[in-house]
Scaffold this motif. Structure first.
Motif, PDB file in Angstrom:
ATOM      1  N   MET A  79       0.678  -1.213  -0.017  1.00 34.63           N
ATOM      2  CA  MET A  79      -0.068   0.074   0.164  1.00 34.63           C
ATOM      3  C   MET A  79       0.930   1.251   0.140  1.00 34.63           C
ATOM      4  N   PHE A  80       1.845   1.414   0.780  1.00 37.37           N
ATOM      5  CA  PHE A  80       2.821   2.282   0.921  1.00 37.37           C
ATOM      6  C   PHE A  80       3.510   2.530  -0.532  1.00 37.37           C
ATOM      7  N   MET A  81       3.875   1.403  -1.025  1.00 41.41           N
ATOM      8  CA  MET A  81       4.683   1.509  -2.389  1.00 41.41           C
ATOM      9  C   MET A  81       3.650   2.030  -3.253  1.00 41.41           C
ATOM     10  N   GLN A  82       2.387   1.461  -3.485  1.00 39.17           N
ATOM     11  CA  GLN A  82       1.455   2.273  -4.306  1.00 39.17           C
ATOM     12  C   GLN A  82       1.553   3.709  -4.419  1.00 39.17           C
ATOM     13  N   ALA A  83       1.325   4.022  -3.007  1.00 40.74           N
ATOM     14  CA  ALA A  83       1.198   5.655  -2.791  1.00 40.74           C
ATOM     15  C   ALA A  83       2.302   6.220  -3.188  1.00 40.74           C
ATOM     16  N   SER A  84       3.553   5.820  -2.999  1.00 44.37           N
ATOM     17  CA  SER A  84       4.832   6.389  -3.285  1.00 44.37           C
ATOM     18  C   SER A  84       4.869   6.423  -5.063  1.00 44.37           C
ATOM     19  N   THR A  85       4.633   5.304  -5.689  1.00 40.70           N
ATOM     20  CA  THR A  85       4.923   5.527  -6.976  1.00 40.70           C
ATOM     21  C   THR A  85       3.557   6.153  -7.672  1.00 40.70           C
ATOM     22  N   ALA A  86       2.536   6.730  -6.886  1.00 40.07           N
ATOM     23  CA  ALA A  86       1.626   7.319  -7.449  1.00 40.07           C
ATOM     24  C   ALA A  86       1.938   9.019  -7.292  1.00 40.07           C
ATOM     25  N   GLY A  87       2.776   9.147  -6.609  1.00 41.71           N
ATOM     26  CA  GLY A  87       3.317  10.561  -6.536  1.00 41.71           C
ATOM     27  C   GLY A  87       3.267  11.169  -5.214  1.00 41.71           C
ATOM     28  N   PHE A  88       2.839  10.202  -4.054  1.00 49.62           N
ATOM     29  CA  PHE A  88       2.852  10.739  -2.676  1.00 49.62           C
ATOM     30  C   PHE A  88       3.794  10.368  -1.964  1.00 49.62           C
ATOM     31  N   ALA A  89       5.263  10.058  -2.432  1.00 51.59           N
ATOM     32  CA  ALA A  89       6.150   9.616  -1.550  1.00 51.59           C
ATOM     33  C   ALA A  89       6.566  10.507  -0.897  1.00 51.59           C
ATOM     34  N   LYS A  90       6.549  11.972  -0.948  1.00 49.95           N
ATOM     35  CA  LYS A  90       7.211  12.891   0.020  1.00 49.95           C
ATOM     36  C   LYS A  90       6.179  13.645   1.006  1.00 49.95           C
ATOM     37  N   GLU A  91       5.001  13.124   0.888  1.00 50.87           N
ATOM     38  CA  GLU A  91       3.825  13.695   1.647  1.00 50.87           C
ATOM     39  C   GLU A  91       3.537  12.775   2.916  1.00 50.87           C
ATOM     40  N   ASP A  92       2.778  13.270   3.897  1.00 52.40           N
ATOM     41  CA  ASP A  92       2.603  12.689   5.161  1.00 52.40           C
ATOM     42  C   ASP A  92       2.246  11.082   4.863  1.00 52.40           C
ATOM     43  N   ASP A  93       2.626  10.298   5.645  1.00 48.78           N
ATOM     44  CA  ASP A  93       2.284   8.805   5.530  1.00 48.78           C
ATOM     45  C   ASP A  93       0.734   8.490   5.529  1.00 48.78           C
ATOM     46  N   SER A  94      -0.161   9.516   5.984  1.00 45.95           N
ATOM     47  CA  SER A  94      -1.603   9.488   5.978  1.00 45.95           C
ATOM     48  C   SER A  94      -2.120   9.540   4.382  1.00 45.95           C
ATOM     49  N   ALA A  95      -0.992   9.841   3.632  1.00 47.61           N
ATOM     50  CA  ALA A  95      -1.466   9.957   2.166  1.00 47.61           C
ATOM     51  C   ALA A  95      -1.698   8.498   1.555  1.00 47.61           C
ATOM     52  N   VAL A  96      -1.248   7.667   2.142  1.00 51.60           N
ATOM     53  CA  VAL A  96      -1.547   6.404   1.828  1.00 51.60           C
ATOM     54  C   VAL A  96      -3.070   6.422   1.417  1.00 51.60           C
ATOM     55  N   ILE A  97      -3.904   6.804   2.080  1.00 45.90           N
ATOM     56  CA  ILE A  97      -5.477   6.895   1.894  1.00 45.90           C
ATOM     57  C   ILE A  97      -5.610   7.066   0.413  1.00 45.90           C
ATOM     58  N   LYS A  98      -4.675   7.959  -0.360  1.00 47.53           N
ATOM     59  CA  LYS A  98      -5.197   8.587  -1.537  1.00 47.53           C
ATOM     60  C   LYS A  98      -4.993   7.360  -2.719  1.00 47.53           C
ATOM     61  N   ILE A  99      -4.563   6.317  -2.377  1.00 45.66           N
ATOM     62  CA  ILE A  99      -4.581   4.910  -3.186  1.00 45.66           C
ATOM     63  C   ILE A  99      -6.010   4.446  -3.319  1.00 45.66           C
ATOM     64  N   PHE A 100      -6.984   4.807  -2.449  1.00 43.36           N
ATOM     65  CA  PHE A 100      -8.374   4.085  -2.668  1.00 43.36           C
ATOM     66  C   PHE A 100      -9.301   4.747  -3.653  1.00 43.36           C
ATOM     67  N   PRO A 101      -9.707   4.251  -4.556  1.00 48.63           N
ATOM     68  CA  PRO A 101     -10.590   4.927  -5.635  1.00 48.63           C
ATOM     69  C   PRO A 101     -11.956   5.351  -5.224  1.00 48.63           C
ATOM     70  N   GLY A 102     -12.460   6.169  -5.960  1.00 51.82           N
ATOM     71  CA  GLY A 102     -13.857   6.262  -5.739  1.00 51.82           C
ATOM     72  C   GLY A 102     -14.268   7.144  -4.511  1.00 51.82           C
ATOM     73  N   ILE A 103     -13.248   7.801  -3.879  1.00 51.05           N
ATOM     74  CA  ILE A 103     -13.676   8.579  -2.723  1.00 51.05           C
ATOM     75  C   ILE A 103     -13.402   9.968  -2.710  1.00 51.05           C
ATOM     76  N   GLU A 104     -13.913  10.785  -2.046  1.00 47.46           N
ATOM     77  CA  GLU A 104     -13.625  12.272  -2.036  1.00 47.46           C
ATOM     78  C   GLU A 104     -13.101  12.814  -0.778  1.00 47.46           C
ATOM     79  N   LEU A 105     -11.778  13.156  -0.676  1.00 50.71           N
ATOM     80  CA  LEU A 105     -11.327  13.289   0.584  1.00 50.71           C
ATOM     81  C   LEU A 105     -11.654  14.522   1.038  1.00 50.71           C
ATOM     82  N   PRO A 106     -11.406  14.742   2.484  1.00 53.06           N
ATOM     83  CA  PRO A 106     -11.872  16.077   3.054  1.00 53.06           C
ATOM     84  C   PRO A 106     -10.564  17.049   2.668  1.00 53.06           C
TER      85      PRO A 106
END
Length: 300
Positions: free
Chosen positions: A269-296
């Protein structure tokens, strides 16, 4: 009185240096960002121009850098031997290593430093930037009594808990990687739970309030999902930290042929978040790998 130096004024190191200074110690500091060391020195302390100067000035050198390779640079430099601090430390001086590393690497480092007449404390840390700034981190340490005799006042100034886990390097790092196993899995699980709630249309603030007062809560859910609610992914601990740390966990387990199914999934999951462009963001950005949701988005 022993003199203390610290290399690495990042999110954790800056707070640890502040805690040492607040305890009344004169703190020598070095950071590759010269401006960070100079800013610290303006409030009291000594900014060293290079690692050789840091090593020569201090009886105890504390390293708070990202990984084993950076620790090698602190000690031995990136080229010639004398670029690092080790060649300039006085015999009997102590090197305190605070990074998350493979325990076997830490064992080998102790032997290398002993051959140079230096003492070593394997001392990975936990607690986050806020606790570092208030002197409330946890240190998982191992080392010889002679090393503790010199370093203990500085360890106590930085930490609420200093666990002494053995007389030889490696024991501190073993406990730290197990802590990181849990931390990484908990963040990934917290993100998955919040993502499901968002997908199902649950009010995220209400979900957060209920979970943080229920049996499903964890420290990581309470801490990291607050970042998600705020829409703030400023990296206090970045996604790539858990790519690295869970990678170490899995490498150690693989050497023992020990299965870690939850850790493996969290690492992916963290690898997916990293390769999706979120490598340097806070580790909570792992939530961004989930499709079809609108984040606050937090406050504008």
């Amino acid at each position: 009185m022993s003199t203390v130096g610290l290399s690495g004024l990042g999110a954790m190191g800056a707070g640890m240096a502040q805690s040492l200074r607040r305890a009344g110690h004169t703190v020598h500091v070095f950071d590759v960002r010269r401006e960070a060391a100079e800013a610290f020195a303006k409030e009291g302390g000594v900014a060293c121009a290079n690692l050789a100067e840091l090593g020569a000035a201090c009886d105890v050198v504390i390293s708070v850098v990202g990984h084993a390779a950076q620790t090698e640079t602190v000690l031995f430099g990136s080229g010639a031997q004398d670029q690092g601090c080790a060649a300039h430390m006085k015999p009997g001086s102590v090197f305190v290593m605070c990074s998350t590393v493979d325990p076997n690497w830490s064992v080998a480092l102790e032997a290398r430093l002993q051959a140079m007449g230096l003492r070593y404390i394997d001392a990975p840390i936990s607690g986050g930037a806020a606790r570092a700034a208030s002197g409330q981190i946890t240190m998982m340490t191992a080392g010889q009594p002679e090393a503790y005799a010199m370093a203990e006042p500085f360890l106590n100034a930085m930490a609420a808990k200093v666990y002494r886990l053995g007389d030889q390097a490696g024991a501190g790092s073993q406990v730290k990687i197990i802590n990181q196993l849990l931390a990484g899995v908990h963040i990934a699980a917290a993100a998955e739970a919040m993502a499901l709630g968002l997908r199902e249309g649950v009010n995220p603030e209400a979900l957060y309030e209920v979970i943080t007062h229920s049996a499903g809560n964890s420290w990581m859910f309470e801490n990291r999902m607050a970042h998600v609610l705020a829409g703030d992914y400023t990296p206090l601990s970045a996604v790539d930290i858990f790519v690295k740390d869970l990678g170490i966990v899995l490498d150690v387990a693989r050497a023992s042929k020990f299965p870690l199914p939850l850790s493996s999934t969290a690492h992916q999951m963290f690898m997916q978040a990293s390769t999706a462009g979120f490598a340097k963001e806070d580790d909570s950005a792992v939530i961004k790998i989930f499709p079809g949701i609108e984040l606050p988005k937090g406050q504008a």
